[in-house]
Write a protein that holds these residues in place. Structure first.
Motif, mmCIF file in Angstrom:
data_model
loop_
_atom_site.group_PDB
_atom_site.id
_atom_site.type_symbol
_atom_site.label_atom_id
_atom_site.label_comp_id
_atom_site.label_asym_id
_atom_site.label_seq_id
_atom_site.Cartn_x
_atom_site.Cartn_y
_atom_site.Cartn_z
ATOM 1 N N SER A 21 0.658 -0.985 0.224
ATOM 2 C CA SER A 21 0.086 0.060 -0.042
ATOM 3 C C SER A 21 0.846 1.272 0.150
ATOM 4 O O SER A 21 2.186 1.284 0.420
ATOM 5 N N GLY A 22 0.285 2.413 -0.406
ATOM 6 C CA GLY A 22 1.022 3.681 -0.438
ATOM 7 C C GLY A 22 1.488 3.880 0.877
ATOM 8 O O GLY A 22 2.777 4.392 0.895
ATOM 9 N N ASP A 23 0.993 3.725 2.080
ATOM 10 C CA ASP A 23 1.396 4.053 3.426
ATOM 11 C C ASP A 23 2.503 3.326 3.829
ATOM 12 O O ASP A 23 3.550 3.696 4.251
ATOM 13 N N ASP A 24 2.733 2.144 3.436
ATOM 14 C CA ASP A 24 3.866 1.196 3.663
ATOM 15 C C ASP A 24 5.123 1.490 3.065
ATOM 16 O O ASP A 24 6.128 1.185 3.667
ATOM 17 N N VAL A 25 4.898 2.192 1.866
ATOM 18 C CA VAL A 25 6.378 2.395 1.275
ATOM 19 C C VAL A 25 6.967 3.832 1.515
ATOM 20 O O VAL A 25 7.827 4.181 1.162
ATOM 21 N N ALA A 26 6.249 4.546 2.664
ATOM 22 C CA ALA A 26 6.667 5.763 3.082
ATOM 23 C C ALA A 26 8.207 5.811 3.935
ATOM 24 O O ALA A 26 8.864 6.588 3.927
ATOM 25 N N ALA A 249 -4.596 -1.634 -24.355
ATOM 26 C CA ALA A 249 -4.319 -0.391 -23.530
ATOM 27 C C ALA A 249 -5.259 0.234 -22.666
ATOM 28 O O ALA A 249 -4.777 0.458 -21.608
ATOM 29 N N GLU A 250 -6.414 0.181 -22.848
ATOM 30 C CA GLU A 250 -7.370 0.506 -22.159
ATOM 31 C C GLU A 250 -7.602 -0.069 -20.834
ATOM 32 O O GLU A 250 -7.746 0.438 -19.830
ATOM 33 N N ALA A 251 -7.517 -1.521 -20.836
ATOM 34 C CA ALA A 251 -7.408 -2.572 -19.689
ATOM 35 C C ALA A 251 -6.361 -2.024 -18.882
ATOM 36 O O ALA A 251 -6.425 -2.154 -17.581
ATOM 37 N N ILE A 252 -5.293 -1.682 -19.329
ATOM 38 C CA ILE A 252 -3.875 -1.811 -18.605
ATOM 39 C C ILE A 252 -3.935 -0.502 -17.702
ATOM 40 O O ILE A 252 -3.514 -0.242 -16.668
ATOM 41 N N TYR A 253 -4.277 0.595 -18.511
ATOM 42 C CA TYR A 253 -4.709 2.017 -17.871
ATOM 43 C C TYR A 253 -5.512 1.772 -16.901
ATOM 44 O O TYR A 253 -5.289 2.451 -15.763
ATOM 45 N N MET A 254 -6.710 1.146 -16.866
ATOM 46 C CA MET A 254 -7.862 1.136 -16.168
ATOM 47 C C MET A 254 -7.188 0.093 -15.002
ATOM 48 O O MET A 254 -7.539 0.703 -13.624
ATOM 49 N N ALA A 255 -6.452 -0.760 -15.109
ATOM 50 C CA ALA A 255 -5.908 -1.300 -13.964
ATOM 51 C C ALA A 255 -5.071 -0.523 -13.094
ATOM 52 O O ALA A 255 -4.982 -0.765 -11.882
ATOM 53 N N GLY A 256 -4.293 0.217 -13.695
ATOM 54 C CA GLY A 256 -3.498 1.372 -12.839
ATOM 55 C C GLY A 256 -4.394 2.095 -11.798
ATOM 56 O O GLY A 256 -3.868 2.438 -10.683
ATOM 57 N N LEU A 257 -5.610 2.603 -12.226
ATOM 58 C CA LEU A 257 -6.442 3.198 -11.325
ATOM 59 C C LEU A 257 -7.090 2.503 -10.325
ATOM 60 O O LEU A 257 -7.216 2.911 -9.171
ATOM 61 N N ARG A 258 -6.812 1.133 -10.292
ATOM 62 C CA ARG A 258 -7.213 0.127 -9.067
ATOM 63 C C ARG A 258 -6.191 -0.296 -8.323
ATOM 64 O O ARG A 258 -6.131 -1.005 -7.226
ATOM 65 N N GLU A 259 -4.776 0.088 -8.502
ATOM 66 C CA GLU A 259 -3.549 -0.031 -7.713
ATOM 67 C C GLU A 259 -3.803 0.563 -6.397
ATOM 68 O O GLU A 259 -4.183 1.580 -6.207
ATOM 69 N N PRO A 260 -3.600 -0.262 -5.382
ATOM 70 C CA PRO A 260 -3.558 0.372 -3.892
ATOM 71 C C PRO A 260 -2.834 1.689 -3.633
ATOM 72 O O PRO A 260 -3.304 2.563 -2.961
ATOM 73 N N ALA A 261 -1.781 1.949 -4.415
ATOM 74 C CA ALA A 261 -0.789 3.202 -3.979
ATOM 75 C C ALA A 261 -1.363 4.257 -5.159
ATOM 76 O O ALA A 261 -0.806 5.431 -4.993
ATOM 77 N N TYR A 262 -2.305 3.892 -5.868
ATOM 78 C CA TYR A 262 -2.974 5.013 -6.836
ATOM 79 C C TYR A 262 -3.226 6.303 -6.171
ATOM 80 O O TYR A 262 -3.058 7.446 -6.668
ATOM 81 N N ALA A 263 -4.057 6.162 -4.936
ATOM 82 C CA ALA A 263 -4.409 7.229 -4.284
ATOM 83 C C ALA A 263 -3.432 8.139 -3.763
ATOM 84 O O ALA A 263 -3.625 9.437 -3.560
ATOM 85 N N THR A 264 -2.061 7.754 -3.507
ATOM 86 C CA THR A 264 -0.944 8.631 -3.092
ATOM 87 C C THR A 264 0.012 9.000 -4.141
ATOM 88 O O THR A 264 0.934 9.560 -3.823
#
Ligand code: HEC
Length: 310
Positions: A21-26, A249-264
């Motif tokens: 997660s984004g927090d863990d990598v701080a 291409a669309e599928a992979i970009y969309m998968a990026g939006l679902r990454e746990p660390a996308y929010a940060t």
């Protein structure tokens, strides 16, 4: 002479395992440089080099995307490598600091003098690092493209051949990490050329290699590449867009939006804008004139920061 860059590494795959997660990598706490690597791949960092102010200062700058602090970081690593020439980590980070300057220059650094100093510094220190640590096959992923691009720029066939051999060695030992670099050296070829097909094949193979491993730092977000997966998606998707493979291409970009660390992630608009302009981007690549091609990740001025900025 103009040396056009793009380097890096890493990879992504829709079906890859858990990512942190984004927090863990701080924080660096808990990072283990050996977990998840293929057999035979090992880093050579010493506790002393890890803790040296030249090392920690460089990481502070890279993780903040602080290009203004870069020259001082290079000077400190240079002094550390001179004082302790057998410490591989100093050479590796110094080579990568030069590469960072080549790939993401400040306005005043777009001069031939700075570019040649950076390309030469990247090449020589990464070469030395690989000699000192022949088991850190990640180095092939950086050194190979440096040699190939530098060699092409100065018309030195032997340097290009050395770079190709380095890349092949790295891919044989650490495919999940080094295949990505094959994208970097061929992605600018015309999209109908066999070289571009090689770039695309490599990035697809990189995805397969990542789905076959667990907890490999090449395939996950982690303290030293906090947004590896999000940034990797941009590279991967851009290659598919250039190839005209819209659905993937669309599928992979969309998968990026679902990454746990996308929010940060600081670069969310890279993905949202690409999704919003997908058809126009594909159409621009399809025209015979490369002048209207969109700026792809591998040529972008934030090509290191999109994976490395916290
Ligand atoms: C697609 C994401 C991505 C891009 C783009 C990228 N990197 Fe990396 N980088 C990684 C990953 C993943 C690692 C591997 C960390 C590991 O194996 O421990 C890494 C490793 C590194 C390291 C050394 C890490 C260590 O553990 O000592 C440095 C320094 C670095 N990259 C700098 C750069 C620079 C400079 C650029 C731009 C030219 C760049 N990276 C582009 C993902 C990326």
């Amino acid at each position: 002479m103009k040396l056009c860059w793009s380097l890096p590494l890493c990879w992504f795959v829709i079906a890859c395992g858990d990512s942190s997660s984004g927090d863990d990598v701080a924080a660096d706490a808990g990072i283990d440089a050996h977990v998840g690597r293929p057999d035979g791949v090992a880093l050579c960092y010493s506790p002393a080099a890890d803790a040296d102010p030249a090392t920690t200062g460089f990481w502070t700058a890279l993780r903040a995307g602080d290009r203004a602090a870069r020259d001082a970081a290079i000077a400190a690593l240079d002094a550390a490598a001179t004082a302790a020439p057998a410490e591989e980590e100093f050479h590796l980070l110094l080579g990568l600091a030069h590469l960072w300057r080549l790939a993401e220059p400040l306005p005043g650094e777009l001069t031939p003098a700075v570019q040649v100093t950076s390309a030469t510094g990247a090449r020589d220190h990464l070469r030395r690092a690989y000699e000192l640590c022949p088991t850190d096959h990640r180095i092939a992923a950086w050194l190979g493209p440096v040699l190939i691009r530098y060699g092409r720029a100065v018309n030195d066939a032997a340097m290009v051949a050395e770079g190709e051999a380095v890349l092949d060695t790295g891919i044989a030992h650490y495919p999940s990490f080094v295949l990505f670099s094959k994208l970097l050296v061929h992605a600018d070829a015309p999209r109908d050329a066999p070289e571009f097909q090689q770039a695309l094949d490599a990035v697809l193979a990189n995805g397969d290699a990542c789905s076959a491993v667990v907890a490999d730092p090449a395939c996950e977000d982690h303290p030293h590449a906090a947004h590896n997966r999000e940034g990797g998606v941009v590279f991967f998707g851009d290659a598919l867009v250039k190839a005209g493979r819209r659905a993937e291409a669309e599928a992979i970009y969309m998968a990026g939006l679902r990454e746990p660390a996308y929010a940060t992630w600081d670069y969310q608009t890279l993905l949202t804008e690409r999704l919003a302009t997908l058809d126009a981007r594909i159409a621009a690549y399809a025209t015979p004139d490369p002048a209207d091609d969109p700026v792809a990740a591998w040529a972008a001025p934030n090509q290191c920061a999109m994976c490395h900025s916290d």
